[in-house]
Design a protein around this motif. Structure first.
Motif, PDB file in Angstrom:
ATOM      1  N   UNK A   1      10.727   7.023  -5.132  1.00 45.36           N
ATOM      2  CA  UNK A   1       9.984   8.401  -5.793  1.00 45.36           C
ATOM      3  C   UNK A   1      11.030   9.537  -5.592  1.00 45.36           C
ATOM      4  N   UNK A   2      11.435   9.548  -4.268  1.00 45.67           N
ATOM      5  CA  UNK A   2      12.288  10.739  -3.888  1.00 45.67           C
ATOM      6  C   UNK A   2      13.907  10.552  -3.639  1.00 45.67           C
TER       7      UNK A   2
ATOM      8  N   UNK B   1       0.811  -1.129  -0.099  1.00 45.56           N
ATOM      9  CA  UNK B   1       0.153   0.008  -0.149  1.00 45.56           C
ATOM     10  C   UNK B   1       0.923   1.429  -0.055  1.00 45.56           C
ATOM     11  N   UNK B   2       1.898   1.268  -0.237  1.00 50.55           N
ATOM     12  CA  UNK B   2       3.143   2.276  -0.020  1.00 50.55           C
ATOM     13  C   UNK B   2       2.871   3.124  -1.528  1.00 50.55           C
ATOM     14  N   UNK B   3       3.226   4.296  -1.327  1.00 43.49           N
ATOM     15  CA  UNK B   3       2.990   5.246  -2.501  1.00 43.49           C
ATOM     16  C   UNK B   3       4.383   5.724  -3.060  1.00 43.49           C
ATOM     17  N   UNK B   4       5.446   5.430  -2.553  1.00 39.74           N
ATOM     18  CA  UNK B   4       6.652   5.849  -2.907  1.00 39.74           C
ATOM     19  C   UNK B   4       7.522   4.767  -3.588  1.00 39.74           C
ATOM     20  N   UNK B   5       6.978   3.722  -3.914  1.00 41.62           N
ATOM     21  CA  UNK B   5       7.776   2.809  -4.760  1.00 41.62           C
ATOM     22  C   UNK B   5       8.596   1.981  -3.992  1.00 41.62           C
ATOM     23  N   UNK B   6       8.672   1.957  -2.630  1.00 40.25           N
ATOM     24  CA  UNK B   6       9.675   1.466  -1.890  1.00 40.25           C
ATOM     25  C   UNK B   6       9.581  -0.104  -1.822  1.00 40.25           C
TER      26      UNK B   6
END
Lengths: 512, 512
Positions: free
Chosen positions: A473-474, A114-119
């Motif tokens: 993502x970051x 459910x992560x949103x940073x592609x981790x």
């Protein structure tokens, strides 16, 4: 006491066009040649560790069996792993990592995805170690409230387990029906009630972690206080699986509140949102458990996508909305405090209109309007989500500046590069979520929004990720977000604990 | 709102017989020959960094100028440093550590010198870097409650600064009038209100730390949430100065409560103390800010040492006493909850008698009886203090078993090896303080009590130090208290960050 509707389901992944591969979209990621490629010999080894139904091995990463593990729910990241392992015990995790470390096989830990940073998604062909089948609640102590669970226990499942015992989980987020405790810890998840219960660095009592070489670090203390040497568990909270794989969590859970009250108000400006927040801290103090806000555009997206036939709880149109929740031990006291507070808000003209939930159903309903925002924008098309922290007075200015910036370029509005752009978030934590719909998978469009949002946050002494984490993502912004000293110390820690770099490579810390 | 009497003063140090040198009492500590000895050339260098009045250099470590820095307040540890430095800026600290690291000069950071584990006292001739002259409050944000301070700011000074602004410090301890924020962070200080506000891992927003090689790690974030990479500050919270010297602290401070209520009750057994605690969590929930207990023997020592002519607040003699405090935003609500709770306690026979403070003066007075316990036993002779954590049901059993054990050996009682033995602590945190008076500086007596207390705690899955830290006092027990995996990871961190081992050597992590 009350449950939330979940805003996502794995079905989403299967019924939509595939996002481009992460390393294609971001050619700056190069596969590290030091890592081995998976061979049949490797798979044979894993078959000696795991039962056959706990191994998914497909030569085609896009095959129906693999794709759900190779893609994130927001459909923004995609990897090409051919192997997903489902250990059921800590010992199995230990055997897997020991082998991978020896063979230089890269690993990506994955929980509820459910992560949103592609981790939790591979960048190349990393082996996915999915924790969904490690899902036992190991122990609960009703005097202290300490709960010891497997990493794969779903947050909401734990909350339902705690309910009849009079306890609750100290964090709550939209993804609670799918996200797992191991992932919550690894991403230092924040969520809706951080302002009340504090963050996981304070609420995690102990961890069991498998280190990159397979060593099991057993530290599942249930003690509230323990100052015997370095507090090792802190290393792994928020490390996004780059220092080891969290297999067990000991969590301090608070008493379940006897009374929950929720109100929604409509306001004219973000200035008024801030005033309402400061007044809430004054009047509601120890019972204030959430103070959320969103803008009028958020309402528009929710109504158009999901709630066309339902009236909004507050009549008319307002520039801003705020939802505030109290949790306390005595209903009539809390109600009295909340009545006085709302009276003061309306009398002083800070809020223009408001509504209070009269029962648990209405509590759910009001929360639903807040929680449908990310779901609705995801339904509207390719969704980008940002998660920045700033001092509260600046919180919404970023959204205004973004609208101005992209508006002037004629890129904002129906049918344009960004069809929607909206802001909402946790005022109490100085945490803004800015979301936008992108035209298809336009890579330039995503990069331009990234650059705007991250630069703005850094220029204003903010954080480019308040709670979602760095992931892939970051990672390319970390050299600007952190000082050389900070990055050097992060690398020192990474090299000391994971000298072969097999744990979740390409993420969190930039290579150079 | 209300202030505490302080239970210690540096005058104590000067008017008493010197405790033996730590390395004489504990010959297992050997000076590390890799460390250089201080030369006049070194002192000359420090004179280029610091003003003359910020250097104390005496060839005799027992000289009146040096002894207060070579000895702890409890008079249990003594070192023989000839040099104490008082930097006033972070840059000066950086120059000092850079030089010491290069010259292999060992360093011991020292704050308010209120620690009780010998962590801030040299074992041999380590250079003392005392932070008392770094005492500026740098910044306060009244919207978020973030306070940024120099390491040497005294806890109570910060609290007094926050009072007119409507905020307070999230930790409170008896030593608040002398202890410094840098020391609080470095020892992960707990104290009286941890159950309400949580620990420093949750409340510290950022740190500025000078690393052992002089590098300044600047991370004084005031953001409530920031997940950009590893949360480096966590490393230094509770590291007791072995990984670097904390020079600045950014702390989240909560709203000052509008209402404070305090009650004291007398109870017949520790079973009843536990019952009263569980009922308090049920009835007082979010307003409960402290739940302290002590035994009848503690009352005896306080009365004989300090309060001979003052009546105890509760008539008669009780086996146990509990003090509970509420902090809330509405006096009449809190009072009503507390009245109902105390009514329930007395009706059910859980408490035998009780008294409630009627004003701020009485609040102070009731707290005074709790806070005078450690001061009184220190006045009674050489005082040993322990600080263990266990599951609450076992908390007092340790004291009972200790009394039985040493009683059977005929070592307990007036004029014997241990003239007093008493227990008190923070029920809400599962944290017991056991204190005893020792006949003179009898080393065997201290070792026997150490062995009893620490073995008992470890046998019962407890912690040998809940909040006081390891220092030198427990370093020889770390091999039994922690697993080889935990110790190996601690050593990995220490070696990665302080490869020359100059920071606070001999402490926290055992050599072998």
């Amino acid at each position: 006491m009350f449950q939330k509707r979940l805003f996502h389901s794995s079905k989403f992944v299967l019924n939509r066009a595939l996002t481009p591969l992460t390393h294609v979209k971001h050619p700056e990621f190069q596969r590290n040649p030091a890592f081995s490629k998976i061979t049949n010999k490797d798979v044979d080894f894993f078959k000696t560790v795991l039962a056959p139904n706990n191994i998914v091995h497909e030569s085609d990463p896009e095959s129906v069996n693999m794709i759900q593990y190779n893609t994130d729910w927001f459909n923004l990241y995609r990897g090409s792993s051919s192997l997903c392992l489902f250990p059921t015990t800590t010992d199995q995790v230990s055997q897997i990592l020991k082998y991978c470390n020896k063979q230089r096989l890269a690993v990506v830990p994955q929980g509820g995805n459910t992560g949103v940073s592609g981790g939790a998604i591979p960048v190349f062909d990393e082996i996915i170690v999915n924790t969904s089948k490690m899902n036992k609640i190991r122990h609960f102590d009703a005097v202290s409230g300490a709960a010891v669970v497997d990493c794969g226990v779903v947050l909401e499942v734990l909350d339902q387990y705690l309910e009849p015992k009079g306890y609750t989980v100290p964090l709550d987020l939209g993804a609670k029906g799918s996200c797992q405790l191991g992932g919550n810890v690894s991403t230092n998840a924040g969520g809706l009630r951080l302002m009340r219960f504090g963050n996981l660095h304070g609420n995690v009592l102990g961890l069991e972690v498998v280190l990159p070489d397979g060593t099991i670090l057993e530290n599942l203390s249930t003690l509230r206080k323990d100052n015997t040497g370095y507090d090792l568990k802190q290393l792994f909270i928020g490390a996004e699986g780059t220092l080891g794989l969290v297999t067990g969590v000991s969590l301090l859970t608070p008493r379940r509140p006897k009374a929950v009250n929720v109100a929604m108000v409509g306001l004219d400006s973000f200035e008024d949102v801030q005033k309402a927040f400061v007044m809430a801290k004054e009047d509601l103090s120890e019972i204030l458990s959430a103070f959320e806000f969103w803008d009028g555009d958020s309402v528009g997206v929710v109504k158009s996508q999901m709630m066309q036939d339902v009236n909004y709880p507050i009549d008319g149109e307002h520039a801003f909305y705020a939802l505030l929740e109290t949790q306390g031990s005595k209903q009539e006291h809390d109600q009295e405090k909340l009545d006085e507070y709302l009276g003061r808000l309306l009398e002083n003209g800070v809020a223009k209109d408001g509504v209070m939930a009269q029962d648990a159903k209405q509590v759910n309903s009001l929360w639903g309007w807040r929680e449908k925002i990310p779901e609705s924008i995801s339904k509207s098309g390719t969704a980008m989500t940002y998660d920045v922290a700033m001092e509260v007075p600046l919180l919404y200015k970023m959204v205004e500046d973004a609208k101005k910036h992209f508006g002037e370029k004629n890129q904002l509005g129906p049918g344009k590069l960004y069809s929607n752009l909206l802001g909402f978030g946790h005022v109490g934590d100085g945490n803004l979520h800015i979301m936008a719909n992108l035209d298809g998978f336009d890579n330039h469009g995503q990069e331009a929004m990234d650059e705007f949002v991250f630069s703005w946050a850094m220029k204003n002494n903010g954080s480019i990720t308040a709670e979602h984490g760095v992931g892939v993502s970051k990672v390319n912004y970390m050299n600007r977000a952190k000082s050389p000293v900070q990055l050097a110390l992060m690398r020192t820690l990474k090299n000391a604990i994971d000298p072969n770099g097999i744990m979740n490579p390409y993420k969190v810390i930039p290579e150079h």
